[in-house]
Design a protein around this motif. Structure first.
Motif, PDB file in Angstrom:
ATOM      1  N   GLY A  32      39.778  29.642  81.035  1.00  0.00           N
ATOM      2  CA  GLY A  32      40.076  28.273  81.458  1.00  0.00           C
ATOM      3  C   GLY A  32      40.234  27.323  80.280  1.00  0.00           C
ATOM      4  N   GLN A  33      39.334  27.424  79.289  1.00  0.00           N
ATOM      5  CA  GLN A  33      39.443  26.577  78.098  1.00  0.00           C
ATOM      6  C   GLN A  33      40.733  26.866  77.338  1.00  0.00           C
ATOM      7  OE1 GLN A  33      36.117  26.795  75.456  1.00  0.00           O
ATOM      8  NE2 GLN A  33      34.668  25.917  76.915  1.00  0.00           N
ATOM      9  N   MET A  34      41.107  28.140  77.269  1.00  0.00           N
ATOM     10  CA  MET A  34      42.328  28.495  76.546  1.00  0.00           C
ATOM     11  C   MET A  34      43.559  27.907  77.249  1.00  0.00           C
ATOM     12  SD  MET A  34      44.035  32.201  75.717  1.00  0.00           S
ATOM     13  CE  MET A  34      44.584  32.419  77.405  1.00  0.00           C
ATOM     14  N   VAL A  35      43.629  28.084  78.559  1.00  0.00           N
ATOM     15  CA  VAL A  35      44.783  27.566  79.306  1.00  0.00           C
ATOM     16  C   VAL A  35      44.808  26.046  79.242  1.00  0.00           C
ATOM     17  CG1 VAL A  35      45.848  27.405  81.600  1.00  0.00           C
ATOM     18  CG2 VAL A  35      44.949  29.594  80.792  1.00  0.00           C
ATOM     19  N   HIS A  62      48.281  20.707  74.853  1.00  0.00           N
ATOM     20  CA  HIS A  62      49.161  20.633  73.696  1.00  0.00           C
ATOM     21  C   HIS A  62      50.614  20.984  74.037  1.00  0.00           C
ATOM     22  CE1 HIS A  62      45.165  20.807  71.830  1.00  0.00           C
ATOM     23  NE2 HIS A  62      45.721  20.004  70.951  1.00  0.00           N
ATOM     24  N   LYS A  63      50.897  21.028  75.321  1.00  0.00           N
ATOM     25  CA  LYS A  63      52.262  21.288  75.811  1.00  0.00           C
ATOM     26  C   LYS A  63      52.855  22.547  75.171  1.00  0.00           C
ATOM     27  CE  LYS A  63      53.002  16.570  77.208  1.00  0.00           C
ATOM     28  NZ  LYS A  63      51.863  16.583  78.048  1.00  0.00           N
ATOM     29  N   ALA A  64      52.019  23.588  75.074  1.00  0.00           N
ATOM     30  CA  ALA A  64      52.433  24.843  74.445  1.00  0.00           C
ATOM     31  C   ALA A  64      53.040  25.826  75.440  1.00  0.00           C
ATOM     32  CB  ALA A  64      51.237  25.489  73.742  1.00  0.00           C
ATOM     33  N   LEU A  65      53.030  25.464  76.725  1.00  0.00           N
ATOM     34  CA  LEU A  65      53.609  26.341  77.745  1.00  0.00           C
ATOM     35  C   LEU A  65      54.869  25.705  78.318  1.00  0.00           C
ATOM     36  CD1 LEU A  65      50.382  27.385  79.708  1.00  0.00           C
ATOM     37  CD2 LEU A  65      51.633  28.725  78.013  1.00  0.00           C
ATOM     38  N   SER A  66      55.904  26.509  78.450  1.00  0.00           N
ATOM     39  CA  SER A  66      57.144  26.039  79.067  1.00  0.00           C
ATOM     40  C   SER A  66      56.955  25.981  80.584  1.00  0.00           C
ATOM     41  CB  SER A  66      58.294  26.994  78.729  1.00  0.00           C
ATOM     42  OG  SER A  66      58.116  28.224  79.430  1.00  0.00           O
ATOM     43  N   PRO A  67      57.814  25.256  81.283  1.00  0.00           N
ATOM     44  CA  PRO A  67      57.727  25.253  82.752  1.00  0.00           C
ATOM     45  C   PRO A  67      57.821  26.670  83.340  1.00  0.00           C
ATOM     46  CG  PRO A  67      59.151  23.477  82.007  1.00  0.00           C
ATOM     47  CD  PRO A  67      58.812  24.307  80.796  1.00  0.00           C
ATOM     48  N   GLN A  68      58.629  27.523  82.731  1.00  0.00           N
ATOM     49  CA  GLN A  68      58.745  28.907  83.216  1.00  0.00           C
ATOM     50  C   GLN A  68      57.435  29.663  83.015  1.00  0.00           C
ATOM     51  OE1 GLN A  68      60.851  27.452  81.022  1.00  0.00           O
ATOM     52  NE2 GLN A  68      62.820  27.372  82.075  1.00  0.00           N
ATOM     53  N   GLN A  69      56.761  29.440  81.895  1.00  0.00           N
ATOM     54  CA  GLN A  69      55.482  30.107  81.643  1.00  0.00           C
ATOM     55  C   GLN A  69      54.407  29.609  82.609  1.00  0.00           C
ATOM     56  OE1 GLN A  69      55.420  29.068  77.449  1.00  0.00           O
ATOM     57  NE2 GLN A  69      55.583  31.243  76.890  1.00  0.00           N
ATOM     58  N   ILE A  70      54.421  28.321  82.915  1.00  0.00           N
ATOM     59  CA  ILE A  70      53.458  27.764  83.876  1.00  0.00           C
ATOM     60  C   ILE A  70      53.701  28.363  85.251  1.00  0.00           C
ATOM     61  CG2 ILE A  70      52.713  25.650  85.057  1.00  0.00           C
ATOM     62  CD1 ILE A  70      53.348  24.167  82.386  1.00  0.00           C
ATOM     63  N   GLN A  71      54.951  28.471  85.641  1.00  0.00           N
ATOM     64  CA  GLN A  71      55.302  29.063  86.930  1.00  0.00           C
ATOM     65  C   GLN A  71      54.857  30.534  86.992  1.00  0.00           C
ATOM     66  OE1 GLN A  71      59.540  29.141  87.780  1.00  0.00           O
ATOM     67  NE2 GLN A  71      59.146  28.877  89.963  1.00  0.00           N
ATOM     68  N   GLU A  72      55.072  31.274  85.918  1.00  0.00           N
ATOM     69  CA  GLU A  72      54.655  32.668  85.860  1.00  0.00           C
ATOM     70  C   GLU A  72      53.128  32.788  85.927  1.00  0.00           C
ATOM     71  OE1 GLU A  72      54.890  36.939  85.318  1.00  0.00           O
ATOM     72  OE2 GLU A  72      56.156  35.407  86.205  1.00  0.00           O
ATOM     73  N   LEU A  73      52.421  31.917  85.236  1.00  0.00           N
ATOM     74  CA  LEU A  73      50.964  31.915  85.270  1.00  0.00           C
ATOM     75  C   LEU A  73      50.461  31.612  86.683  1.00  0.00           C
ATOM     76  CD1 LEU A  73      48.288  32.106  83.750  1.00  0.00           C
ATOM     77  CD2 LEU A  73      48.565  29.716  83.097  1.00  0.00           C
ATOM     78  N   SER A  74      51.082  30.662  87.316  1.00  0.00           N
ATOM     79  CA  SER A  74      50.721  30.317  88.689  1.00  0.00           C
ATOM     80  C   SER A  74      50.934  31.510  89.619  1.00  0.00           C
ATOM     81  CB  SER A  74      51.538  29.115  89.155  1.00  0.00           C
ATOM     82  OG  SER A  74      51.239  28.805  90.490  1.00  0.00           O
TER      83      SER A  74
END
Length: 128
Positions: free
Chosen positions: A93-96, A102-114
């Motif tokens: 959780g702290q890592m994510v 720091h806006k290090a994840l793209s919208p596609q990466q956030i969608q994949e994580l979800s």
């Protein structure tokens, strides 16, 4: 047995995970292409890895054919656990949260994580 690979060991293992077995000569050519190593660097690294039990060989005529002793997935998981513990005290959780902050994840990466989290939740069942 937890085995954290050094950067040099990762280079050798990547070559062997991509294609095994390989001789030292084959590894040296590939590592020269990938990272610019001299043959002596490859030989030294492979010998050290052999002593650590990271690679094994089978004698084929005059040449030794090298194989990885651990799968890529195991090495990656051990490295990930070590990183999480060292940097985030074991908290995914702290890592994510840090990546999102720091806006290090793209919208596609956030969608994949979800999607992955939803899948894990479904597989865990209602009271996990």
């Amino acid at each position: 047995m937890a085995t954290l690979l050094t950067g040099s060991e990762w280079n050798v293992m990547e070559c062997l995970w991509d294609q095994a077995p390989r001789t030292v000569t084959e590894l040296a050519k590939e590592l020269e292409r990938r990272v610019g190593w001299a043959k002596s660097t490859t030989l030294t690294t492979v010998r050290r890895m052999e002593h650590k039990g990271l690679v094994r060989y089978e004698q084929q005529g005059r040449a030794k054919q090298y194989f990885p002793t651990i799968p890529r997935e195991q090495a990656a998981m051990e490295q990930t656990r070590h990183f999480l513990q060292k940097v985030y005290q074991g908290s995914v959780g702290q890592m994510v949260s840090s990546l999102l902050e720091h806006k290090a994840l793209s919208p596609q990466q956030i969608q994949e994580l979800s999607r992955l989290l939803e899948q894990a939740e479904q597989e865990a069942g209602p009271h996990a």
